[in-house]
Design an enzyme around this catalytic site. Structure first.
Site, PDB file in Angstrom:
ATOM      1  N   LYS A 190       0.844  -1.201   0.000  1.00 53.78           N
ATOM      2  CA  LYS A 190       0.000   0.000   0.000  1.00 53.78           C
ATOM      3  C   LYS A 190       0.874   1.243   0.000  1.00 53.78           C
ATOM      4  O   LYS A 190       1.738   1.403   0.850  1.00 53.78           O
ATOM      5  CB  LYS A 190      -0.899   0.039   1.240  1.00 53.78           C
ATOM      6  N   GLY A 243       7.463   4.938   8.128  1.00 56.92           N
ATOM      7  CA  GLY A 243       6.647   6.132   8.359  1.00 56.92           C
ATOM      8  C   GLY A 243       6.909   6.680   9.738  1.00 56.92           C
ATOM      9  O   GLY A 243       8.021   6.547  10.267  1.00 56.92           O
ATOM     10  N   SER A 244       5.885   7.276  10.328  1.00 58.00           N
ATOM     11  CA  SER A 244       6.074   7.945  11.618  1.00 58.00           C
ATOM     12  C   SER A 244       6.157   6.942  12.764  1.00 58.00           C
ATOM     13  O   SER A 244       5.607   5.835  12.684  1.00 58.00           O
ATOM     14  CB  SER A 244       4.925   8.917  11.874  1.00 58.00           C
ATOM     15  N   THR A 245       6.804   7.359  13.838  1.00 56.83           N
ATOM     16  CA  THR A 245       6.914   6.492  15.007  1.00 56.83           C
ATOM     17  C   THR A 245       5.527   6.227  15.603  1.00 56.83           C
ATOM     18  O   THR A 245       5.221   5.103  16.008  1.00 56.83           O
ATOM     19  CB  THR A 245       7.862   7.138  16.042  1.00 56.83           C
ATOM     20  N   GLY A 248       3.869   3.666  13.507  1.00 58.38           N
ATOM     21  CA  GLY A 248       4.605   2.403  13.699  1.00 58.38           C
ATOM     22  C   GLY A 248       4.139   1.691  14.961  1.00 58.38           C
ATOM     23  O   GLY A 248       3.947   0.471  14.986  1.00 58.38           O
ATOM     24  N   GLU A 265      10.436   0.938  10.190  1.00 61.58           N
ATOM     25  CA  GLU A 265      11.466   1.959  10.028  1.00 61.58           C
ATOM     26  C   GLU A 265      10.752   3.269  10.247  1.00 61.58           C
ATOM     27  O   GLU A 265       9.864   3.631   9.472  1.00 61.58           O
ATOM     28  CB  GLU A 265      12.071   1.846   8.628  1.00 61.58           C
ATOM     29  N   CYS A 299      13.986  10.421   6.731  1.00 59.39           N
ATOM     30  CA  CYS A 299      13.950   9.888   8.094  1.00 59.39           C
ATOM     31  C   CYS A 299      15.316   9.988   8.760  1.00 59.39           C
ATOM     32  O   CYS A 299      15.410  10.156   9.963  1.00 59.39           O
ATOM     33  CB  CYS A 299      13.443   8.458   8.086  1.00 59.39           C
ATOM     34  N   GLU A 401      10.877  15.345  15.748  1.00 56.87           N
ATOM     35  CA  GLU A 401      11.141  15.290  14.308  1.00 56.87           C
ATOM     36  C   GLU A 401      10.273  16.324  13.589  1.00 56.87           C
ATOM     37  O   GLU A 401       9.058  16.322  13.734  1.00 56.87           O
ATOM     38  CB  GLU A 401      10.810  13.886  13.781  1.00 56.87           C
TER      39      GLU A 401
END
Ligand code: NAI
Ligand code: MG
Length: 501
Positions: A190, A243-245, A248, A265, A299, A401
């Site tokens: 996706k 993507g973002s933490t 995740g 990641e 990232c 971030e």
């Protein structure tokens, strides 16, 4: 189906046929509810095209196709033949790289020369590299006693769900597809709703290369709808995510229900350390590239520059000069543009929000700090490259971030303080150290809590070298031989040659 394509002409004059459907079983299909995602050109805020958005029912269909392929022809295919298909795909990517780079630039806003020469080279190279691995993945024979041994088989994990971000749409797809396919898995991928277009053109190349139906299925869809359906799907054996933490963490929770194998990641706030004895000119040039390239949407961006106090002021002046001379903001299709727009309005507003935060926290705004409105008719999500100095480790702009052309420059006294500042973060993705003292360079490299360290460099990345983070920057590794680990299970077959009962 003719209504699942649209004829487009990109701003650089390239004409092509854009697929708009869901790619399942090597066919284009409409989404079950007809919902769409509209892709926006971040340079002038115009609509490019609308594509179908997958619902959970569509994810079911894709998973079913992937499962059937896994159990069918693909599962029985010789590993070298899998490799050959990947070489064909790589050659087709190479052949179509101008169109693919055009779509990437149009949809994402990254400079065309970067999309073409860096992203597409990486996509073709990564698929070829893993094609080379396909027939070199094998187990071991382990002797225990004279009468017993075991051998291991490296089996594919099964159906892999891959959820990718918008900052490097095709490259992130290649990083995930390469090892998965080389190891004999099948995939439901996706892409991110912000950049849905390039991967659909890529899907046609998958079919043209000759992959059997169902091996690679590609969906667009919203994260909370299609992405969440994938993370929870009982028919998916593994989830790989970039993507973002925060997302995740959500995915990890959802994947826990069926105990899926996961690789994540996620975010970063990577430090770049400049010691007194560094080659200052090189440190300045690399640290500029390390945060300002790809509009800061990397990232691993080295977004915290830590400079030893004796050279702090000198570094700041040289860094500002470098930004002024190099970070030309403009239309990403212009040859001399270094920095295009942020990918979406949301990301643009996020960066502007952090500029306000930095000001209110009392950091010194050394340059930039505003929207940039001098491109075309003043539309688009452009932000002036922004530098904050005299930043304290307690400030949010030091800790969070930002994901934009936004850097904080902090001073340190000695090596001990440099390391303590560098490691004072929940993240641990990239890091860089500038010094001409080789002993110090390697000593610091070992003490930094990060998945990657660049000595006298920043942002080097290569499909032959493992990539990933520690702490809250992720789980597992992508790329290199290490990237294969996440896509195979080791089955142990015990053989009894004579321990008779
Ligand atoms: P995101 O992490 O929400 O989105 C990334 C991918 O995850 C997209 O494909 C999205 O559809 C999917 N997703 C979102 N929610 C999901 C869910 N609940 N279940 C399953 N899949 C889901 O990131 P977003 O919102 O686009 O960006 C926010 C921030 O994330 C950025 O400002 C940046 O800090 C960070 N980010 C980091 C990236 C990296 O390379 N590590 C890439 C993109 C964003
Ligand atoms: Mg877009």
């Amino acid at each position: 189906m003719s209504d699942l394509t649209v004829e487009l002409t990109a701003p650089n004059g390239v004409k092509y046929t854009q697929p708009t459907g869901l790619f399942i079983n090597n066919e284009w299909v409409a989404s079950s509810k007809g919902n769409e995602i509209t892709s926006i050109n971040p340079t002038d805020e115009s609509e490019i095209a609308s594509v179908h958005a997958a619902e959970p029912e569509d994810v079911d269909k894709a998973v079913e196709a992937a499962r059937a392929a896994f159990k069918g022809e693909w599962g029985d295919m010789a590993s070298s033949d899998r490799g050959d298909l990947m070489f064909k795909l790589s050659a087709l990517i190479e052949k179509n790289k101008e169109v693919l780079a055009t779509i990437e630039t149009w949809d994402n806003g990254k400079p065309y020369s970067v999309a073409l020469n860096e992203d597409l080279a990486e996509v073709a190279g990564c698929i070829k590299y893993y094609g080379g691995w396909a027939d070199k993945i094998h187990g071991q024979v382990i002797d225990t006693t004279p009468a017993k041994l075991a051998y291991t088989i490296r089996e594919p994990v099964g159906v892999c769900g891959q959820i990718i971000p918008w900052n490097y749409p095709l490259a992130m797809a290649a990083w995930k597809l390469g090892p998965a396919i080389a190891c004999g898995n099948t995939v439901v991928l996706k892409s991110a709703e912000q950049t849905p277009l390039s991967i659909l053109f890529f899907a046609n190349l998958v079919k043209e290369a000759g992959f059997p139906p169902g091996v690679i299925n590609i969906l667009n869809g919203h994260g909370r709808v299609a992405g969440a359906a994938m993370a929870q799907h009982p028919g998916i054996d593994k989830i790989a995510f970039t993507g973002s933490t925060a997302t995740g963490r959500e995915i990890m929770k959802m994947a826990s229900v069926t105990m899926k194998n996961i690789t994540l990641e996620t975010g970063g706030k990577s430090p770049l350390l400049v010691f007194n004895d560094a080659d200052l000119d090189q440190a300045v040039k690399w640290s500029h590239v390390g945060i300002m390239s790809n509009m800061g949407q990397i990232c691993t961006a080295t977004s915290r520059i830590l400079v030893q106090e004796d050279i702090y002021d000198k570094f700041i002046e040289a860094f500002k000069k470098q930004v002024t001379e190099t970070s030309k903001v403009g239309d990403p299709f212009s040859d001399d543009t270094f920095q295009g727009p942020q990918v979406t309005k949301a990301q643009y507003e996020r960066v502007l929000g952090y500029i306000d935060t930095g000001k209110s926290e009392g950091a010194t705004l050394a340059m930039g700090g505003e929207a940039y409105k001098n491109v075309g008719e003043g539309k688009g999500f452009f932000v002036s490259p922004t530098v904050f100095t005299h930043v304290k480790d307690s400030m949010r702009i030091f800790r969070e971030e930002v994901f934009g052309p936004f850097v904080v420059i902090v001073s340190f006294k000695d090596e001990e303080e440099a390391l303590s500042l560098a490691n004072d973060t929940t993240y641990g993705l990239g890091s860089a150290v500038f010094t001409q003292d080789i002993t110090k360079a390697h000593r610091v490299a070992r003490k930094i809590e990060a998945g990657m360290v660049w000595i006298n460099s920043s942002q080097d990345s290569d499909y032959r070298i493992p990539f990933g983070g520690v702490k809250q920057s992720g789980i597992g590794r992508e790329l290199g031989e290490a990237g294969l680990e996440a896509y195979t299970n080791k089955k142990a077959v015990h053989v009894n040659l004579g321990t008779w009962l």
